[in-house]
Design a protein around this motif. Structure first.
Motif, PDB file in Angstrom:
ATOM      1  N   HIS A   3       0.872  -1.160   0.210  1.00 44.61           N
ATOM      2  CA  HIS A   3      -0.004  -0.144   0.038  1.00 44.61           C
ATOM      3  C   HIS A   3       0.902   1.132   0.124  1.00 44.61           C
ATOM      4  O   HIS A   3       0.613   2.176  -0.937  1.00 44.61           O
ATOM      5  N   THR A  27      -0.522  -3.043   8.044  1.00 43.32           N
ATOM      6  CA  THR A  27      -1.078  -2.113   6.911  1.00 43.32           C
ATOM      7  C   THR A  27      -0.779  -2.522   5.731  1.00 43.32           C
ATOM      8  O   THR A  27      -0.897  -1.582   4.500  1.00 43.32           O
ATOM      9  N   TRP A  89      -1.223  17.260   5.979  1.00 41.65           N
ATOM     10  CA  TRP A  89      -2.504  16.996   5.548  1.00 41.65           C
ATOM     11  C   TRP A  89      -2.759  17.490   3.956  1.00 41.65           C
ATOM     12  O   TRP A  89      -3.842  17.220   3.410  1.00 41.65           O
ATOM     13  N   SER A 140       3.022   6.848  11.997  1.00 35.40           N
ATOM     14  CA  SER A 140       1.712   6.519  12.172  1.00 35.40           C
ATOM     15  C   SER A 140       0.635   7.398  11.651  1.00 35.40           C
ATOM     16  O   SER A 140      -0.377   7.363  10.940  1.00 35.40           O
ATOM     17  N   TYR A 144      -1.680   6.815   8.443  1.00 34.11           N
ATOM     18  CA  TYR A 144      -2.895   6.721   8.436  1.00 34.11           C
ATOM     19  C   TYR A 144      -3.746   7.745   7.677  1.00 34.11           C
ATOM     20  O   TYR A 144      -4.842   7.728   7.293  1.00 34.11           O
ATOM     21  N   GLU A 145      -3.150   8.896   7.489  1.00 34.51           N
ATOM     22  CA  GLU A 145      -3.714  10.041   6.707  1.00 34.51           C
ATOM     23  C   GLU A 145      -3.599   9.597   5.417  1.00 34.51           C
ATOM     24  O   GLU A 145      -4.755   9.715   4.470  1.00 34.51           O
ATOM     25  N   MET A 147      -3.459   6.623   4.147  1.00 36.86           N
ATOM     26  CA  MET A 147      -4.614   5.410   4.017  1.00 36.86           C
ATOM     27  C   MET A 147      -5.746   6.101   3.985  1.00 36.86           C
ATOM     28  O   MET A 147      -6.843   5.511   3.437  1.00 36.86           O
ATOM     29  N   ARG A 148      -6.210   7.019   4.791  1.00 35.21           N
ATOM     30  CA  ARG A 148      -7.718   7.546   5.090  1.00 35.21           C
ATOM     31  C   ARG A 148      -7.923   8.113   3.507  1.00 35.21           C
ATOM     32  O   ARG A 148      -8.970   7.899   2.999  1.00 35.21           O
ATOM     33  N   GLN A 149      -7.058   8.778   2.953  1.00 31.80           N
ATOM     34  CA  GLN A 149      -7.031   9.447   1.661  1.00 31.80           C
ATOM     35  C   GLN A 149      -7.389   8.440   0.700  1.00 31.80           C
ATOM     36  O   GLN A 149      -7.841   8.653  -0.248  1.00 31.80           O
ATOM     37  N   THR A 150      -6.713   7.224   0.487  1.00 35.73           N
ATOM     38  CA  THR A 150      -6.837   6.215  -0.443  1.00 35.73           C
ATOM     39  C   THR A 150      -7.652   4.993  -0.035  1.00 35.73           C
ATOM     40  O   THR A 150      -7.367   3.956  -0.670  1.00 35.73           O
ATOM     41  N   ARG A 151      -8.553   5.116   0.861  1.00 36.25           N
ATOM     42  CA  ARG A 151      -9.099   4.014   1.505  1.00 36.25           C
ATOM     43  C   ARG A 151      -9.907   3.148   0.186  1.00 36.25           C
ATOM     44  O   ARG A 151     -10.127   2.133   0.575  1.00 36.25           O
TER      45      ARG A 151
END
Length: 154
Positions: A3, A27, A89, A140, A144-145, A147-151
């Motif tokens: 990922h 992840t 961000w 982290s 996780y940001e 991952m949030r954007q590419t979920r």
């Protein structure tokens, strides 16, 4: 394909690397370590922090930054430092990005600040008394940001 790619340049504290390795397994990320390391990968603290996840880690080790670049030919790399001006961000992450972090005591190598200034980002820290975040925490937060954007893509 992983990922994301977590890249640690000359990490010094085995517990941070172990924790980041455990997160990488959880992840589906690859962990890239650029020497010199401030510890042995056989260190009990690395193994303790990585727990039984360490055996499943996609770990890549490199003698130098140039070795890393040659073996991976990374397209999209982002560098995280308190010297950045862009917030993490504001980056639009994509699957496969390389997220690069420096060592705990001094951050990224000095030449990186000029060489990669257009890809240098920071994690906002509005507190008055903090110089920087713990390396494992910073990795982290950024991962996780991303991952949030590419979920929807993973």
């Amino acid at each position: 394909m992983a990922h994301f790619n977590l890249v640690l340049v000359a990490p010094e504290i085995p517990q941070n690397t172990g924790t980041i390795g455990r997160m990488a397994v959880s992840t589906d990320c690859t962990l890239h370590l650029i020497e010199p390391l401030g510890f042995s990968l056989e260190d009990k603290y690395v193994r303790r922090a990585g727990m039984d996840y360490w055996q499943h880690l996609d770990l890549q080790l490199y003698h130098t930054w140039e070795d890393f670049l040659e073996r991976n030919q990374p397209g999209r790399m982002f560098f995280f430092s308190t010297h950045g001006e862009t917030s993490f961000w504001d980056i639009r992450y994509e699957i496969g990005d390389y997220l690069v972090f420096g060592r705990e005591s001094a951050g990224l190598p000095p030449e990186f600040y000029q060489r990669y200034r257009d890809r240098l980002a920071l994690i906002p820290m509005p507190g008055r008394f903090s110089r920087s975040l713990n390396l494992a925490n910073a990795a982290s937060i950024v991962l996780y940001e991303a991952m949030r954007q590419t979920r929807g893509a993973w």
